[in-house]
Design an enzyme around this catalytic site. Sequence first.
Site, PDB file in Angstrom:
ATOM      1  N   GLU A   1     -12.583  -3.977  -2.624  1.00  0.00           N
ATOM      2  CA  GLU A   1     -11.679  -2.828  -2.407  1.00  0.00           C
ATOM      3  C   GLU A   1     -11.798  -1.796  -3.542  1.00  0.00           C
ATOM      4  OE1 GLU A   1      -7.662  -3.996  -1.567  1.00  0.00           O
ATOM      5  OE2 GLU A   1      -8.278  -5.748  -0.404  1.00  0.00           O
TER       6      GLU A   1
ATOM      7  N   GLU B   1      -4.217 -12.189  -2.169  1.00  0.00           N
ATOM      8  CA  GLU B   1      -3.230 -11.966  -3.246  1.00  0.00           C
ATOM      9  C   GLU B   1      -2.199 -13.091  -3.377  1.00  0.00           C
ATOM     10  OE1 GLU B   1      -1.610  -8.038  -2.627  1.00  0.00           O
ATOM     11  OE2 GLU B   1      -3.588  -7.086  -2.716  1.00  0.00           O
TER      12      GLU B   1
HETATM   13  C1  XIL Z   1      -3.290  -0.989   1.789  1.00  0.00           C
HETATM   14  C2  XIL Z   1      -3.717   0.160   2.702  1.00  0.00           C
HETATM   15  O1  XIL Z   1      -4.760   0.888   2.072  1.00  0.00           O
HETATM   16  C3  XIL Z   1      -2.504   1.048   2.982  1.00  0.00           C
HETATM   17  O2  XIL Z   1      -2.870   2.095   3.873  1.00  0.00           O
HETATM   18  C4  XIL Z   1      -1.388   0.217   3.562  1.00  0.00           C
HETATM   19  O3  XIL Z   1      -0.262   1.032   3.748  1.00  0.00           O
HETATM   20  C5  XIL Z   1      -1.048  -0.950   2.632  1.00  0.00           C
HETATM   21  O4  XIL Z   1      -2.221  -1.749   2.379  1.00  0.00           O
HETATM   22  N1  XIL Z   1      -4.715  -4.619  -1.464  1.00  0.00           N
HETATM   23  C6  XIL Z   1      -5.104  -4.979  -0.225  1.00  0.00           C
HETATM   24  C7  XIL Z   1      -5.125  -3.982   0.881  1.00  0.00           C
HETATM   25  O5  XIL Z   1      -5.587  -6.106  -0.010  1.00  0.00           O
HETATM   26  O6  XIL Z   1      -4.886  -4.560   2.162  1.00  0.00           O
HETATM   27  C8  XIL Z   1      -4.133  -2.859   0.621  1.00  0.00           C
HETATM   28  O7  XIL Z   1      -4.382  -1.868   1.593  1.00  0.00           O
HETATM   29  C9  XIL Z   1      -4.324  -2.304  -0.780  1.00  0.00           C
HETATM   30  C10 XIL Z   1      -4.105  -3.370  -1.814  1.00  0.00           C
END
Ligand code: XIL
Length: 393
Positions: free
Chosen positions: A301, A185
Amino acid sequence: MNQRHRLIGRRSFLFGLGSLATMSAVATSKAAYENQQIQALYDPDRNFIITEGFSLKERAAKKGLIYGAAARQIDLSSNASYAAAIVQNCSMLVPEWEFKWTAGNATLRPSPDRFDFSAADWMANFAATHDQLLRGHTLVWHDSLPEWFKTSVNSRNAAQLLEKHIQTVVKRYAGKIHSWDVVNEAIRTEDGRNDGWRITPWLELLGPNYIDLAFRLTAAADPQALLVYNDFDLDYDTPEQEAKRTAVLKLLERLQTKRTPIHAVGIQAHLFPGENKFNPSKLRKFLHDVASMGLKIMITEMDVADKKLPTDVKVRDRIIAGVYEDYLSTVLDEQAVIAVITWGLSDRYSYVSQSQPRSDRAPVRPLPLDAQMQPKLAWNAIARAFDHAPRRN
Ligand code: XIL
């Protein structure tokens, strides 16, 4: 109040009324647009029939693809049916918390000079025990930085700290990791930079070479791992996401010019039906542009937030399943796409419940299995996308 103030008072009152009317008009038209979107997504007769008897990982493997999911030690260790579902369906495991600097109850980095590998080792052992590929997420991110980072890290020691982190963590699992999300990101066009980069602590501490540095350190520590740049909001036909796709492509071009060891792009695919227009040809062009750089692509994701969808579970599930199949049938046409990973496997443990809760407070339904580990239409949709995908060369 004298005449002048009265006039301004009256004028600002009318302006206020006007802007209220405008705002409510915009809100109404936005709601109308979203309703129109949702109606267009709902087909009560859409067919999600599948051939029985194969898990998602088996259907993916038949086409030379990987299917996996993110999961957490706390859930896998406390719910045997969930762990069994992860093993049955996933050929890849992505620790949702345990490989971050800190997240949830996992703290890989309790202090500037300490590492706690207990949770990460547990997840790596789970994957190895069940013959699953392991994905490392993530080495460099603006989020999930421990409290001590703000007070202990500065422009004089940041490079050494990053080098120590990457060398220690990546070397520990060298040879066991399919792919690392080296940088996560790093693009946020709203931050206003000409290059569209997110203004993160890493950029402020190390300057624009932090991304190249992170990839080089990771490649040196584990030459076998696929090195990935991972980001979100790359999916929809909106001016903002088009700008982000353009900025990501420019970042990739910059890295390739510098001969940075980057092998793939991760598209997070957190999807939001009813909010944005999905344009398959726009997305396919982005995938083609990435692939033409010689890079692989991973959907890293995926989940489908049902925040804007009706309360009725049957309607919601059909819309969500349609979104999964439409998106995956689009991306799997691109040969460079090698894996599909959902951000969780069961609604019971979904990030969406915390990140995109519904205003009616109904439990969210963004993932392939329901909270009781039963397959939903979303599971069928993913299965159909794999069954109909072209086989990888
Ligand atoms: C999120 C997790 O799912 C949560 O449990 C945590 O509190 C925060 O991070 N993009 C990403 C992930 O790359 O690492 C994130 O995961 C969600 C958004």
